[in-house]
Design a protein around this motif. Structure first.
Motif, mmCIF file in Angstrom:
data_model
loop_
_atom_site.group_PDB
_atom_site.id
_atom_site.type_symbol
_atom_site.label_atom_id
_atom_site.label_comp_id
_atom_site.label_asym_id
_atom_site.label_seq_id
_atom_site.Cartn_x
_atom_site.Cartn_y
_atom_site.Cartn_z
ATOM 1 N N CYS A 71 -7.034 3.617 -3.194
ATOM 2 C CA CYS A 71 -7.352 4.855 -2.464
ATOM 3 C C CYS A 71 -6.698 6.080 -3.085
ATOM 4 O O CYS A 71 -6.322 7.011 -2.370
ATOM 5 C CB CYS A 71 -6.922 4.735 -1.009
ATOM 6 S SG CYS A 71 -7.859 3.542 -0.065
ATOM 7 N N SER B 296 0.809 -1.227 0.000
ATOM 8 C CA SER B 296 0.000 0.000 0.000
ATOM 9 C C SER B 296 0.840 1.274 0.000
ATOM 10 O O SER B 296 0.417 2.310 0.500
ATOM 11 C CB SER B 296 -0.995 0.024 1.171
ATOM 12 O OG SER B 296 -1.927 -1.024 1.018
ATOM 13 N N SER C 88 -12.150 2.684 0.568
ATOM 14 C CA SER C 88 -11.363 2.578 -0.657
ATOM 15 C C SER C 88 -12.114 3.300 -1.773
ATOM 16 O O SER C 88 -13.101 3.978 -1.522
ATOM 17 C CB SER C 88 -11.088 1.116 -1.025
ATOM 18 O OG SER C 88 -12.281 0.465 -1.377
ATOM 19 N N ARG D 146 -5.103 1.642 2.339
ATOM 20 C CA ARG D 146 -5.157 0.358 1.641
ATOM 21 C C ARG D 146 -5.132 0.640 0.154
ATOM 22 O O ARG D 146 -5.092 1.788 -0.257
ATOM 23 C CB ARG D 146 -6.390 -0.447 2.042
ATOM 24 C CG ARG D 146 -7.696 0.242 1.698
ATOM 25 C CD ARG D 146 -8.889 -0.604 1.963
ATOM 26 N NE ARG D 146 -8.936 -1.650 0.964
ATOM 27 C CZ ARG D 146 -10.019 -2.357 0.708
ATOM 28 N NH1 ARG D 146 -11.128 -2.154 1.370
ATOM 29 N NH2 ARG D 146 -10.007 -3.295 -0.216
ATOM 30 N N ASP D 147 -5.173 -0.375 -0.661
ATOM 31 C CA ASP D 147 -5.137 -0.158 -2.102
ATOM 32 C C ASP D 147 -6.431 0.503 -2.594
ATOM 33 O O ASP D 147 -7.404 0.614 -1.867
ATOM 34 C CB ASP D 147 -4.860 -1.456 -2.853
ATOM 35 C CG ASP D 147 -5.783 -2.586 -2.429
ATOM 36 O OD1 ASP D 147 -6.723 -2.341 -1.656
ATOM 37 O OD2 ASP D 147 -5.545 -3.711 -2.876
ATOM 38 N N SER E 182 -13.338 1.316 7.426
ATOM 39 C CA SER E 182 -12.619 0.867 6.245
ATOM 40 C C SER E 182 -13.074 1.703 5.058
ATOM 41 O O SER E 182 -14.215 2.153 5.023
ATOM 42 C CB SER E 182 -12.913 -0.612 5.983
ATOM 43 O OG SER E 182 -12.256 -1.028 4.812
ATOM 44 N N GLN F 142 -2.659 6.464 5.942
ATOM 45 C CA GLN F 142 -2.767 5.481 7.021
ATOM 46 C C GLN F 142 -3.647 5.934 8.179
ATOM 47 O O GLN F 142 -4.178 5.123 8.914
ATOM 48 C CB GLN F 142 -1.374 5.146 7.560
ATOM 49 C CG GLN F 142 -0.552 4.304 6.622
ATOM 50 C CD GLN F 142 -1.049 2.872 6.585
ATOM 51 O OE1 GLN F 142 -0.963 2.160 7.564
ATOM 52 N NE2 GLN F 142 -1.590 2.455 5.468
#
Length: 187
Positions: A53, A30, A96, A50-51, A94, A67
């Motif tokens: 993003c 990431s 994305s 995370r990916d 969470s 982060q």
């Protein structure tokens, strides 16, 4: 690239800058990078939450989720970074699929809603952040009363390019024949 063995540019994200000489991608850890096609060099930018993003705007700014669940805006020419907002903790843990509209007035994310405001097996929230008003718009909720969603947290939301009150969203799920919808957040 920092010990990673794979990169993941994703076709639904705007990854190229406006000069078409640089694009942005992330690796298995990431980390987000810039690749310059003229110099053929890779530059480390930051670590993502995370990916999936990142998103480059038509005004040549890279938006990404770091982060600390903060959305950061970076000038693609000067690399100057600016804090935009933090994801509201009462709604998400969470996120994305960050998207930005053409004039950088609104952005949207896909997130796991933990508010408890509705039945997550049948409904999902379409979160949009208004950069001009500095506030989250959280009234966009969509769902089905007759069936459960296969994965209600995997709804890709995109703000309208020139009409920020509209969001387009897609849903991957079982038993869903109409996959793409448009919602007016004002009505």
């Amino acid at each position: 690239l920092y010990g990673a063995n794979a990169i993941h540019p994703y076709f639904t994200m705007q990854a190229w800058d406006t000069t078409s000489t640089k694009f942005y991608f992330w690796d298995d850890n990431s980390y987000v990078y810039e690749y310059n096609t003229e110099t053929q060099k890779v530059k480390f930018i930051d670590r993502l939450f995370r990916d999936y993003c990142i998103c480059v705007s038509p005004l040549n700014h890279l938006f990404y989720l770091n982060q600390d669940l903060e959305i950061i805006k970076m000038d693609c020419d000067t690399y100057e970074k600016e804090y935009v907002t933090t994801l509201p903790s009462q709604y998400t843990n969470s996120a994305s699929m960050l998207q930005i509209n053409n004039d950088e007035s609104r952005l949207s994310v896909e997130w796991t809603d933990i508010s408890g405001d509705f039945d997550r097996t049948k409904y999902t929230r379409m979160p949009v952040y208004d950069l001009n008003e500095d506030k989250w718009i959280l009234n966009g909720i969509w769902g089905f009363t007759d069936m459960a969603w296969y994965n209600p947290d995997h709804v890709q939301v995109s703000t309208g390019p020139d009409m920020g009150n509209y969001v387009m969203f897609a849903h991957e799920g079982q038993g869903v024949h109409d996959r793409i919808w448009v919602m007016n957040l004002e009505t």
